[in-house]
Design an enzyme around this catalytic site. Sequence first.
Site, short mmCIF file in Angstrom:
data_model
loop_
_atom_site.label_atom_id
_atom_site.label_comp_id
_atom_site.label_asym_id
_atom_site.label_seq_id
_atom_site.Cartn_x
_atom_site.Cartn_y
_atom_site.Cartn_z
N SER B 367 25.77 8.06 0.42
CA SER B 367 27.26 7.45 0.36
C SER B 367 27.94 8.44 -0.80
CB SER B 367 27.20 6.13 0.02
OG SER B 367 28.46 5.40 0.16
N ASP B 452 29.49 2.78 10.81
CA ASP B 452 29.78 2.52 9.51
C ASP B 452 31.06 2.45 9.25
OD1 ASP B 452 29.87 2.81 6.78
OD2 ASP B 452 28.20 4.66 6.77
N HIS B 487 26.41 1.46 7.82
CA HIS B 487 26.26 2.14 6.42
C HIS B 487 25.07 2.11 5.90
CE1 HIS B 487 28.02 4.07 3.13
NE2 HIS B 487 27.65 3.05 2.16
#
Lengths: 154, 521
Positions: B367, B452, B487
């Site tokens: 991320s 995501d 995610h």
Amino acid sequence: MIEPPRPEARPHTIALHGAEIPDEYAWLQQRDDPALIPYLEAENAYAAAVMADTSALQQRLYTELRGRIKEQDLSVPVQRGPFLYYTRTEAGRQYPLVCRQLAPDGPEAILLDVNQLAEGHSFCSLGPLKISPDHTLLAYGLDTTGGMIFDLFV
Amino acid sequence: MPDRVALMAWSLEWGEDGRTLYYTVFDHAHRPYRLYQHSLGEDTANAALLYEEPDERYFIDLHKTRSRAYLLLRLHSHDGTEVHYKPAGEPAAPFMLFDARRSKIEYKIEHQGENFLIMTNAEAENFRLLVAPTSDPTQRRELIAHRPDVLLDGVNAFADHLVVYERRAGLQQIRISAPDGSGERYVPFPEPVYSVTPEGNEEYATHTLRFAYSSLVTPRSIIDYDLATGTWLLRKQEDIPSGYDPSLYVAERLEASAPDGARVPISLVRRRTTPCDGTAPCLLTGYGAYGNSYDPGFSANVLSLLERGFVFAIAHIRGGHELGRAWYEQGRLGQKQNSFSDFIACAEQLIAQRYTSPARFAIAGASAGGLLMSAVVNARPDLFQAVLARVPFTNVIAAMLDPNLPLTIIEYDQWGNPHDPEQFRYMLSYSPYEHIVAQAYPHILATGGLNDLQVPYWDPAKWVARLRARKTDANMLLLRTNMTAGHSGASGRFTRLEETAFEYAFLLKALGCAEVEPAGV
């Protein structure tokens, strides 16, 4: 030699504050572009093909990783009012069970079996889970897409 | 008889009457923006809208105080917070404003007895603690003053104790006192470098504080700490059925010097027998955003690397809270590039101290940590042999120009607003997708999730597509998109291990370690 996917470069620019920023792959942001999913799947296939010579290693690593998990396990119970709440996992099953018992050692009641909730879904994750103050009702959120958007059930 | 609501956000609380439910919902951009009140048995379409947040930079959440006396509605952005409160047992009572939002002012409140506790950064960069009577929350006095070398990280109020989480010199501390702050003492921890996470602690009238303790060598342990007597009770330790002997491992802490002189901590773990002569493979990881600290905790998965002779290291770069609020501020907005230069300094330090060498060096981040990966590999492709970028944020400009992404407007205060010319120029100066050049890159594996909503699938896809078109090397460049997850990757615990096995196989292959036999337990 396996050839990698080469997605089409489609001329596109972002113009902002006098700058011209090329963004030839901006089309990948269009979820409904017919070339998108075939491209992502081609990349997945290419990655698998490049890594095919490690399939025995991957299996061995998986066995090592799984061997470090205690598959049948129990969380330390949390006391809420007269009950002990806990989650536990069963050998060979992907998801936890949410349980409670009357303190200190009453019989177990299974409140939620996430394995059952996950049936028919390729993704399943519990969100917030709240017991009513009188311990008679359970409200919880469930995400079945991976988008962290929950359906609320009572 | 189920009551059902679709598209609920993260918050869900019962009223103390047991018949009222409060929950938040998302707007079109996946921003929690409305609070509803629902009476059981009624049509959820008739739930009462209690609050709607118009400012798109603000997310809302709701929780009940540990005392169960109040519901707290918290409106928060990366720029400030605003709390509203109401008695949890009075469905008809309105929410009352605590303190109106002000730019750069963040605060949280707790309820204890007759008082509210207010943790605020008003006139206190590292936060201070105030106390005010619930009958008149404007009458405030200071309970814990600001300290330049200690970050106030959180507060838990219990009936008879006040528990304060702090950070000093990169380490977490737990301070315990009476509600009035007297009788202050600290929980003693058995190792010099460790990680602590509060666990549950839902009961108000208890003397037990539960936390998870672990270190790079000590498996995750659930501790019941007696707030009155200081007794440390180990309730459970993560069991590793295939065997683990912590005495075979050693954890260390180093420091690297950033270009501007900042001293960046590094935590690392290795087997005692792993040589420090530059031949060992190494995996260095980092994050450095949102003030999230990357605490050195135990990972059973990493043992597969350590048993194959790896050094595993964490770079505590700016953008996290490890060294206080300033550590965070110096790694965001117009100072974001400190995160990258800190990470490179840590990598060079590990090489200089002969923990590894560039041909044996892998890095990993997820991320915002994937932003870090993609930025440092543009700047210093020569330092690393392999890069694992999970759901990497690489398209800073394109993402921040898409107002329909959930993390766009709220993130202006984290990365910058591209509509502001000066902030735009700074973002463009490092946005990794815009800085891919014709050069040799290390082996790269990027992962994404089609569903995501934090880092969209297209971010790693665009990064890989352009890398492939421009790079001059013949190294591996792989993109793996999970077509049914978001995610955090797969949801099932075994399926997740398959993903990790693939990623580790990639690292071992890239570093020429695929044939290395793991050392025994």
